[in-house]
Design a protein around this motif. Structure first.
Motif, PDB file in Angstrom:
ATOM      1  N   LEU A 157      33.512  40.403  36.545  1.00  0.00           N
ATOM      2  CA  LEU A 157      33.171  39.684  37.773  1.00  0.00           C
ATOM      3  C   LEU A 157      34.240  38.655  38.108  1.00  0.00           C
ATOM      4  O   LEU A 157      34.611  38.478  39.273  1.00  0.00           O
ATOM      5  N   ALA A 158      34.749  37.962  37.082  1.00  0.00           N
ATOM      6  CA  ALA A 158      35.833  37.003  37.312  1.00  0.00           C
ATOM      7  C   ALA A 158      37.060  37.712  37.865  1.00  0.00           C
ATOM      8  O   ALA A 158      37.736  37.194  38.767  1.00  0.00           O
ATOM      9  N   GLY A 159      37.353  38.905  37.333  1.00  0.00           N
ATOM     10  CA  GLY A 159      38.480  39.670  37.857  1.00  0.00           C
ATOM     11  C   GLY A 159      38.269  40.079  39.304  1.00  0.00           C
ATOM     12  O   GLY A 159      39.209  40.055  40.109  1.00  0.00           O
ATOM     13  N   ALA A 160      37.027  40.444  39.665  1.00  0.00           N
ATOM     14  CA  ALA A 160      36.736  40.833  41.042  1.00  0.00           C
ATOM     15  C   ALA A 160      36.878  39.647  41.993  1.00  0.00           C
ATOM     16  O   ALA A 160      37.427  39.774  43.094  1.00  0.00           O
ATOM     17  N   VAL A 161      36.371  38.481  41.577  1.00  0.00           N
ATOM     18  CA  VAL A 161      36.507  37.276  42.406  1.00  0.00           C
ATOM     19  C   VAL A 161      37.981  36.938  42.611  1.00  0.00           C
ATOM     20  O   VAL A 161      38.424  36.638  43.732  1.00  0.00           O
ATOM     21  N   PHE A 162      38.752  37.006  41.527  1.00  0.00           N
ATOM     22  CA  PHE A 162      40.183  36.724  41.631  1.00  0.00           C
ATOM     23  C   PHE A 162      40.863  37.721  42.564  1.00  0.00           C
ATOM     24  O   PHE A 162      41.734  37.346  43.364  1.00  0.00           O
ATOM     25  N   ALA A 163      40.472  38.996  42.481  1.00  0.00           N
ATOM     26  CA  ALA A 163      41.092  40.020  43.322  1.00  0.00           C
ATOM     27  C   ALA A 163      40.839  39.766  44.798  1.00  0.00           C
ATOM     28  O   ALA A 163      41.707  40.021  45.642  1.00  0.00           O
ATOM     29  N   HIS A 164      39.647  39.254  45.135  1.00  0.00           N
ATOM     30  CA  HIS A 164      39.335  38.993  46.537  1.00  0.00           C
ATOM     31  C   HIS A 164      39.966  37.693  47.036  1.00  0.00           C
ATOM     32  O   HIS A 164      40.229  37.553  48.229  1.00  0.00           O
ATOM     33  N   ARG A 165      40.199  36.768  46.136  1.00  0.00           N
ATOM     34  CA  ARG A 165      40.840  35.513  46.544  1.00  0.00           C
ATOM     35  C   ARG A 165      42.364  35.633  46.537  1.00  0.00           C
ATOM     36  O   ARG A 165      43.035  35.001  47.351  1.00  0.00           O
ATOM     37  N   GLU A 166      42.882  36.413  45.598  1.00  0.00           N
ATOM     38  CA  GLU A 166      44.332  36.581  45.467  1.00  0.00           C
ATOM     39  C   GLU A 166      44.654  38.070  45.446  1.00  0.00           C
ATOM     40  O   GLU A 166      44.916  38.659  44.411  1.00  0.00           O
TER      41      GLU A 166
END
Length: 203
Positions: free
Chosen positions: A115-124
């Motif tokens: 989930l942290a990776g998904a959030v990072f992918a959408h922000r960056e």
């Protein structure tokens, strides 16, 4: 070293590894933004330019930083916290329940790291830098799905939607890793009953 902290170290190690996996997923499975690394000089008063695309050649990106530093650190911290919580919850339980809790805990570590990776992918969102050239091969606009838009760019295997695939993959990898580790431990030490989270008592 406190017992709970010692028990959580395997969870933290798993979280770190899953953070690296999430960073790899960010680089190779998340749709990318394209930017022109050699834009023309804009005349005074103009805010943009029109680009007639023939062939896009890869120049740079996606960068290795900060994904490959941030996501493993998040995974490590997540594993440490979840491991400590699991150690406190399973204290005094049977070996079978301890093993089940460890497997579930590792799955939770994987899901949260994903989930942290998904959030990072959408922000960056990953960025690919290109230059527009006249060859050697041109873009086939009738076959964009089977034709690389930017020649020479790192491969991309789109796993959208990221908010679903990253946590699911992380959970499955975490559960599988814990299951294999516990099974291997029992094969090597048949007399082992499971995890000890309490301190041995002296008689």
């Amino acid at each position: 070293m406190p017992t709970a902290l010692r028990f959580s170290l395997p969870f933290a190690t798993l979280g770190f590894a899953l953070g690296v996996l999430a960073a790899v997923g960010w680089r190779y499975t998340v749709p990318r933004l394209l930017f022109d690394t050699a834009p023309p000089q804009l005349p005074a008063g103009k805010t943009g330019y029109m680009l007639v695309v023939n062939s896009l050649e890869w120049v740079t990106g996606p960068t290795w930083w900060p994904a490959f530093a941030l996501l493993p650190a998040i995974g490590f911290a997540t594993g440490l916290i979840v491991g400590i919580l699991v150690a406190r919850c399973v204290r005094g339980l049977s070996a079978r329940l301890q093993a089940a809790a460890a497997v579930l805990g590792c799955g939770v570590v994987g899901a949260l790291t994903g989930l942290a990776g998904a959030v990072f992918a959408h922000r960056e969102q990953p960025r690919i830098g290109f230059i527009n050239t006249d060859g050697p091969t041109s873009i086939d606009y009738n076959n964009l799905d089977g034709h690389p838009l930017v020649h020479g760019a790192p491969p991309l295997w789109d796993l959208s939607p990221t908010y679903l695939t990253f946590p699911v993959v992380g959970f499955l990898v975490g559960v599988a890793t814990a299951t294999i580790a516990i099974g291997t431990r029992r094969l090597r030490h048949p007399s082992s009953k499971g995890f000890r989270t309490d301190k041995p008592r002296l008689r």
